[in-house]
Scaffold this active site. Structure first.
Site, PDB file in Angstrom:
ATOM      1  N   HIS A  84       0.697  -0.701  -5.776  1.00 43.05           N
ATOM      2  CA  HIS A  84       0.673   0.732  -5.437  1.00 43.05           C
ATOM      3  C   HIS A  84       1.962   1.130  -4.726  1.00 43.05           C
ATOM      4  CE1 HIS A  84      -0.498   3.948  -2.457  1.00 43.05           C
ATOM      5  NE2 HIS A  84      -0.780   4.532  -3.605  1.00 43.05           N
ATOM      6  N   GLU A  89       4.700   1.435  -7.216  1.00 38.66           N
ATOM      7  CA  GLU A  89       4.576   2.697  -7.967  1.00 38.66           C
ATOM      8  C   GLU A  89       5.264   3.834  -7.223  1.00 38.66           C
ATOM      9  OE1 GLU A  89       1.825   6.300  -7.816  1.00 38.66           O
ATOM     10  OE2 GLU A  89       0.617   4.472  -7.948  1.00 38.66           O
ATOM     11  N   HIS A  90       5.032   3.927  -5.916  1.00 36.13           N
ATOM     12  CA  HIS A  90       5.670   4.977  -5.112  1.00 36.13           C
ATOM     13  C   HIS A  90       7.194   4.859  -5.167  1.00 36.13           C
ATOM     14  CE1 HIS A  90       2.599   7.044  -2.383  1.00 36.13           C
ATOM     15  NE2 HIS A  90       1.883   6.359  -3.248  1.00 36.13           N
ATOM     16  N   GLU A 116      -1.345   7.516   4.107  1.00 39.91           N
ATOM     17  CA  GLU A 116      -2.243   7.631   2.959  1.00 39.91           C
ATOM     18  C   GLU A 116      -3.409   6.642   3.077  1.00 39.91           C
ATOM     19  OE1 GLU A 116      -1.962   6.722  -1.819  1.00 39.91           O
ATOM     20  OE2 GLU A 116      -0.229   7.649  -0.831  1.00 39.91           O
TER      21      GLU A 116
END
Length: 426
Positions: free
Chosen positions: A65, A68-69, A140
């Site tokens: 993840h 991905e950012h 987040e």
């Protein structure tokens, strides 16, 4: 390119495998003005241990993840801004098993496709930018951890599985992401963001040959062999933990009941089991079932109650989800009714109606370009043929669904996760 025509569904699909191993799928839609592109890698939250250069690497939870950012960073700006400037609507996601980047547009498709292929295939990280991102993703993660629906699902996975990395949080934890460095991200990109581990799916008014030509021009030419991955020790058949709960600020208990099942061994069998599992769930306690009506009338569930089949590489389970003031009672009723249907049988008329409804839902989903592309990508990664569902449904009988329930609806296969009203964890 190989052309596939699905006359029953009214769909045409072009397929080609490039010299570098990239699989390309294109759904031509000349009658539409919009286009959708999905570029994905078979790499998700579960892939934290893998072999690179002959050595095993253990990477922090949440790194897929995080990567991905960071992939949107380029030497000359942010790729999201570039795509938005050309009128595209871009986004990305990381799941347990895949990471995907996509955009939708009505104009300048090939310009947008070039941007997508370039930024996903060429990583650009600095230690400063990686460290800065920790604060953003940490915030987040805190938001996710404050979400009761996310918490109860994560608790369920931890109760169902003792070893399988599906129990890991895709986003990771605030502590785990602190271990991520630019070098670790480069290692993960080298391992998983190779054309032979990826797929490109496009739907819209596009030329399939031109899509392939652009991919050949931009992407690396080398074809690499798949790298070994470690999914943990072999799981026992029964669940790891029968019950788990904690307190959060909710007005009523939030419940998830999981039934651990063994995944089928190959792609075709896995796809059939998924369709069968969903049908068995609908007959068991779906919205058209007698049990659903009874539970609803008794106030044990509301209209948001869900029951369905889920699977990831190496694992599969059924999950019931909803609010319920008496979680243990709901669990006991569900298990009793599932076992009864396995013994005494499902009404034949109900089962035929459920099959027709499931088939219709599948067909309606094909109206979405995003669904076409994402399901095709998932099917490719799992060696499944998603558009064979009409033929697969024909092979599934009421007796199959009864045998499925009889095999798996047992107390030792069930785990109950509950978020109870309150302000602190138990």
């Amino acid at each position: 390119m190989v052309k596939h025509t699905y006359e029953t569904l009214g769909e045409t699909l072009f397929e080609e495998t490039l010299e570098n191993g990239l699989r390309v799928y294109v759904f031509p839609k000349p009658e539409f003005g919009k286009c959708f592109a999905f570029f994905a890698t078979r790499y998700g939250g579960m892939d934290t241990r893998f072999q690179l250069g002959g050595q095993w690497l253990d990477t922090p939870m949440g790194i897929a993840h995080y990567l991905e950012h960071k992939m949107f960073d380029t030497p000359d700006g942010n790729a999201l801004q570039k795509l938005s400037a050309t009128g595209a609507s871009p986004n990305a996601f990381t799941s347990t098993a895949i990471t995907g980047y996509h955009f939708e547009c009505t104009d300048r498709f090939y310009e947008n496709l070039r941007i997508l292929l370039e930024f996903v295939s060429v990583p650009y990280f600095t230690e400063e930018s990686v460290e800065k991102e920790q604060g953003i993703i940490g915030q987040e993660i805190r938001m996710i951890e404050d979400n009761p629906s996310w918490q109860v699902y994560h608790m369920l996975l931890e109760a169902l599985y003792q070893h399988h990395p599906v129990r890991n949080s895709v986003a990771g934890s605030v502590e785990s992401i602190r271990e991520i460095t630019a070098q670790t991200l480069y290692h993960c990109h080298e391992a998983f963001y190779t054309p032979s581990n990826m797929v490109l799916c496009v739907a819209g008014n596009v030329d399939p040959e031109q899509v392939c030509a652009m991919a050949r021009e931009i992407l690396p030419k080398e074809k690499k062999t798949p790298i070994p991955r470690d999914c943990g020790q072999q799981e026992p058949e029964e669940v790891f933990q029968r019950e788990t709960s904690r307190e959060m600020a909710v007005s009523a208990p939030l419940v998830q009941l999981g039934i651990k099942v063994q995944p089928a061994q190959d792609g075709a069998a896995q796809f059939r089991q998924r369709l069968l599992g969903d049908l068995a769930c609908e007959a068991w306690a779906g919205h058209s079932s007698p049990l659903y009506r009874r539970l609803y009338e008794e106030g044990l569930i509301d209209s948001n109650f869900y029951l369905g089949y889920m699977d990831y590489p190496g694992c599969a389970f059924l999950v019931a989800d909803g609010e319920c003031k008496e979680p243990e009672k709901l669990r006991d009723i569900l298990l009793e009714e599932g076992a009864r249907l396995g013994r005494e049988g499902i009404d034949e008329g109900l089962f035929r109606r459920l099959k027709k409804a499931a088939y219709g839902n599948y067909v309606r989903a094909l109206n979405s370009f995003e669904t076409l592309c994402v399901e095709q990508a998932k099917g490719y990664f799992s060696d499944q043929a998603p558009w064979s569902f009409p033929e697969v449904y024909e092979t599934i009988t009421r007796q199959d669904a009864e045998a499925f329930l009889r095999r798996w609806i047992r107390p030792e296969q069930a785990a109950l996760a509950v978020i109870r009203p309150g302000g602190k964890a138990q």
